[in-house]
Design a protein around this motif. Structure first.
Motif, PDB file in Angstrom:
ATOM      1  N   ALA A 155       9.095  21.221 -16.593  1.00 15.88           N
ATOM      2  CA  ALA A 155       8.621  19.866 -16.306  1.00 15.88           C
ATOM      3  C   ALA A 155       8.741  19.549 -14.819  1.00 15.88           C
ATOM      4  O   ALA A 155       7.824  18.977 -14.215  1.00 15.88           O
ATOM      5  N   ALA A 156       9.868  19.936 -14.212  1.00 14.18           N
ATOM      6  CA  ALA A 156      10.059  19.684 -12.786  1.00 14.18           C
ATOM      7  C   ALA A 156       9.064  20.477 -11.946  1.00 14.18           C
ATOM      8  O   ALA A 156       8.528  19.968 -10.948  1.00 14.18           O
ATOM      9  N   ARG A 157       8.806  21.712 -12.372  1.00 13.54           N
ATOM     10  CA  ARG A 157       7.886  22.572 -11.618  1.00 13.54           C
ATOM     11  C   ARG A 157       6.441  22.133 -11.778  1.00 13.54           C
ATOM     12  O   ARG A 157       5.643  22.237 -10.838  1.00 13.54           O
ATOM     13  N   ASN A 158       6.082  21.624 -12.950  1.00 17.06           N
ATOM     14  CA  ASN A 158       4.673  21.352 -13.256  1.00 17.06           C
ATOM     15  C   ASN A 158       4.350  19.865 -13.379  1.00 17.06           C
ATOM     16  O   ASN A 158       3.287  19.497 -13.873  1.00 17.06           O
ATOM     17  N   ASN A 159       5.286  19.029 -12.917  1.00 20.60           N
ATOM     18  CA  ASN A 159       5.001  17.602 -12.768  1.00 20.60           C
ATOM     19  C   ASN A 159       4.643  16.913 -14.080  1.00 20.60           C
ATOM     20  O   ASN A 159       3.648  16.217 -14.195  1.00 20.60           O
ATOM     21  N   PHE A 160       5.470  17.146 -15.107  1.00 26.74           N
ATOM     22  CA  PHE A 160       5.350  16.344 -16.329  1.00 26.74           C
ATOM     23  C   PHE A 160       6.733  15.858 -16.733  1.00 26.74           C
ATOM     24  O   PHE A 160       7.754  16.318 -16.211  1.00 26.74           O
ATOM     25  N   THR A 161       6.778  14.903 -17.633  1.00 28.65           N
ATOM     26  CA  THR A 161       8.024  14.295 -18.074  1.00 28.65           C
ATOM     27  C   THR A 161       8.389  14.816 -19.453  1.00 28.65           C
ATOM     28  O   THR A 161       7.527  14.945 -20.319  1.00 28.65           O
ATOM     29  N   VAL A 162       9.684  15.095 -19.665  1.00 24.57           N
ATOM     30  CA  VAL A 162      10.141  15.566 -20.971  1.00 24.57           C
ATOM     31  C   VAL A 162      11.326  14.715 -21.425  1.00 24.57           C
ATOM     32  O   VAL A 162      12.252  14.472 -20.646  1.00 24.57           O
ATOM     33  N   PHE A 200       0.838  -1.212   0.000  1.00 20.13           N
ATOM     34  CA  PHE A 200       0.000   0.000   0.000  1.00 20.13           C
ATOM     35  C   PHE A 200       0.866   1.254   0.000  1.00 20.13           C
ATOM     36  O   PHE A 200       0.599   2.210  -0.722  1.00 20.13           O
ATOM     37  N   VAL A 201       1.934   1.263   0.821  1.00 19.49           N
ATOM     38  CA  VAL A 201       2.839   2.411   0.882  1.00 19.49           C
ATOM     39  C   VAL A 201       3.516   2.627  -0.464  1.00 19.49           C
ATOM     40  O   VAL A 201       3.602   3.757  -0.953  1.00 19.49           O
ATOM     41  N   ILE A 202       3.979   1.542  -1.096  1.00 17.50           N
ATOM     42  CA  ILE A 202       4.647   1.647  -2.393  1.00 17.50           C
ATOM     43  C   ILE A 202       3.685   2.171  -3.450  1.00 17.50           C
ATOM     44  O   ILE A 202       4.023   3.062  -4.232  1.00 17.50           O
ATOM     45  N   ALA A 203       2.457   1.612  -3.445  1.00 16.76           N
ATOM     46  CA  ALA A 203       1.460   2.042  -4.432  1.00 16.76           C
ATOM     47  C   ALA A 203       1.094   3.508  -4.236  1.00 16.76           C
ATOM     48  O   ALA A 203       0.949   4.261  -5.203  1.00 16.76           O
ATOM     49  N   ASN A 209       3.750  10.237  -7.064  1.00 15.03           N
ATOM     50  CA  ASN A 209       4.820  10.716  -7.919  1.00 15.03           C
ATOM     51  C   ASN A 209       4.476  10.621  -9.412  1.00 15.03           C
ATOM     52  O   ASN A 209       5.328  10.924 -10.251  1.00 15.03           O
ATOM     53  N   ALA A 210       3.263  10.176  -9.720  1.00 10.49           N
ATOM     54  CA  ALA A 210       2.885  10.037 -11.124  1.00 10.49           C
ATOM     55  C   ALA A 210       2.910  11.388 -11.814  1.00 10.49           C
ATOM     56  O   ALA A 210       2.497  12.405 -11.263  1.00 10.49           O
ATOM     57  N   GLN A 211       3.416  11.398 -13.049  1.00  2.83           N
ATOM     58  CA  GLN A 211       3.511  12.632 -13.819  1.00  2.83           C
ATOM     59  C   GLN A 211       2.192  12.899 -14.555  1.00  2.83           C
ATOM     60  O   GLN A 211       1.476  11.965 -14.916  1.00  2.83           O
ATOM     61  N   GLN A 212       1.900  14.170 -14.778  1.00  4.36           N
ATOM     62  CA  GLN A 212       0.662  14.533 -15.466  1.00  4.36           C
ATOM     63  C   GLN A 212       0.623  13.975 -16.888  1.00  4.36           C
ATOM     64  O   GLN A 212      -0.381  13.437 -17.335  1.00  4.36           O
ATOM     65  N   PHE A 213       1.742  14.169 -17.595  1.00 10.14           N
ATOM     66  CA  PHE A 213       1.821  13.711 -18.987  1.00 10.14           C
ATOM     67  C   PHE A 213       3.287  13.686 -19.398  1.00 10.14           C
ATOM     68  O   PHE A 213       4.171  14.127 -18.638  1.00 10.14           O
ATOM     69  N   LYS A 214       3.542  13.188 -20.596  1.00 12.82           N
ATOM     70  CA  LYS A 214       4.905  13.058 -21.103  1.00 12.82           C
ATOM     71  C   LYS A 214       4.992  13.732 -22.464  1.00 12.82           C
ATOM     72  O   LYS A 214       4.104  13.556 -23.308  1.00 12.82           O
ATOM     73  N   VAL A 215       6.048  14.521 -22.684  1.00 11.43           N
ATOM     74  CA  VAL A 215       6.210  15.212 -23.963  1.00 11.43           C
ATOM     75  C   VAL A 215       7.569  14.880 -24.572  1.00 11.43           C
ATOM     76  O   VAL A 215       8.539  14.592 -23.867  1.00 11.43           O
ATOM     77  N   LEU A 216       7.622  14.947 -25.889  1.00  9.14           N
ATOM     78  CA  LEU A 216       8.863  14.798 -26.636  1.00  9.14           C
ATOM     79  C   LEU A 216       9.362  16.189 -27.015  1.00  9.14           C
ATOM     80  O   LEU A 216       8.629  16.974 -27.621  1.00  9.14           O
TER      81      LEU A 216
END
Length: 252
Positions: free
Chosen positions: A50-57, A10-13, A19-26
């Protein structure tokens, strides 16, 4: 023992979800023409966004990423100061299918100086580069504050950049303008051989967006000078475009 294991899971999940990111961009910055020195500052600026707004680049300059399998990972693709012919026919076809699937595109500055011979792309951008005068200071006017990222942008702002003049007629007639350039506040006249710049007239767009071929396209002509990628007003503007392109959200 079982209770402890379940509690650990439960703790891991929970941590994974948190920590899930909003979305991922190229982030794509391949050049086949002029290479902007500001590209690396742009990469750093977008990584900070990306770091400030929780997305992956993911940053790439290798066009082989433009295939159906890999593009599926991304909610939007950003063309950062790309120039010239950067994708082959197969890669172009994959990118067209990607946008048609409902995804987004963000173009920064010389993304409008890219792929002139690809009609689908030029219509997505909406306007293509024609010429620019020397870098100088001018006034920008926000014409639509309802678009994400422009809420804190002043209605009128003094700005220094490389002011693109775009070709006429426009490549698309459904563009929604966000920011325009006041041509009375700078010298638009320039000449490169037979290519002459005099300004665009009453309306000189510098940023716009539109729905395109099932997806979304946002463009800003700002972004030539490296230090703008640490300017909060520009970063708000840029993130608003990325957010809308990736999610389709934010317009009132």
């Amino acid at each position: 023992m079982l209770k402890k294991s379940l509690a650990l899971l439960f703790v891991i999940a929970t941590a994974t979800f948190a920590n899930a990111q909003q979305f991922k961009v190229l982030l794509f910055s391949k050049t086949a023409g002029f290479h902007h020195q500001s590209i690396h500052e742009g990469v750093d600026g977008i990584r900070n966004l990306a770091a400030r707004n929780n997305f992956t680049v993911d940053w790439q300059e290798n066009a082989s990423v433009f295939n159906e399998k890999q593009l599926k990972e991304y909610a939007a693709v950003i063309f950062l100061n790309t120039t010239g012919d950067v994708l082959n026919d197969e890669q172009q076809a994959a990118f067209e299918k990607y946008i048609q699937s409902g995804k987004g595109w963000v173009g920064i500055h010389s993304a409008a100086d890219t792929e002139y011979e690809w009609p689908w792309y030029t219509k997505m951008v909406g306007m293509m580069f024609k010429i620019h005068p020397a870098q100088q200071t001018a006034y920008l006017d926000v014409v639509d504050s309802n678009f994400p990222g422009l809420e804190r942008f002043p209605k009128r702002m003094l700005w220094t950049d490389e002011w693109y003049e775009y070709q006429k007629p426009y490549k698309s007639n459904d563009l929604k303008f966000l920011i325009t350039l006041d041509e009375k506040t700078y010298d638009a006249k320039t000449k490169w051989g037979d290519n002459e710049g005099k300004g665009m007239g009453d309306v000189h767009p510098m940023s716009w967006y539109h729905k395109y071929d099932g997806g979304r396209a946002f463009y800003t002509g700002l972004g030539h000078i490296g230090l703008v990628y640490s300017d909060q007003s520009f970063l708000d503007h840029l993130y608003g475009g990325i957010y809308w392109a990736a999610t389709g959200k934010g317009i009132k």
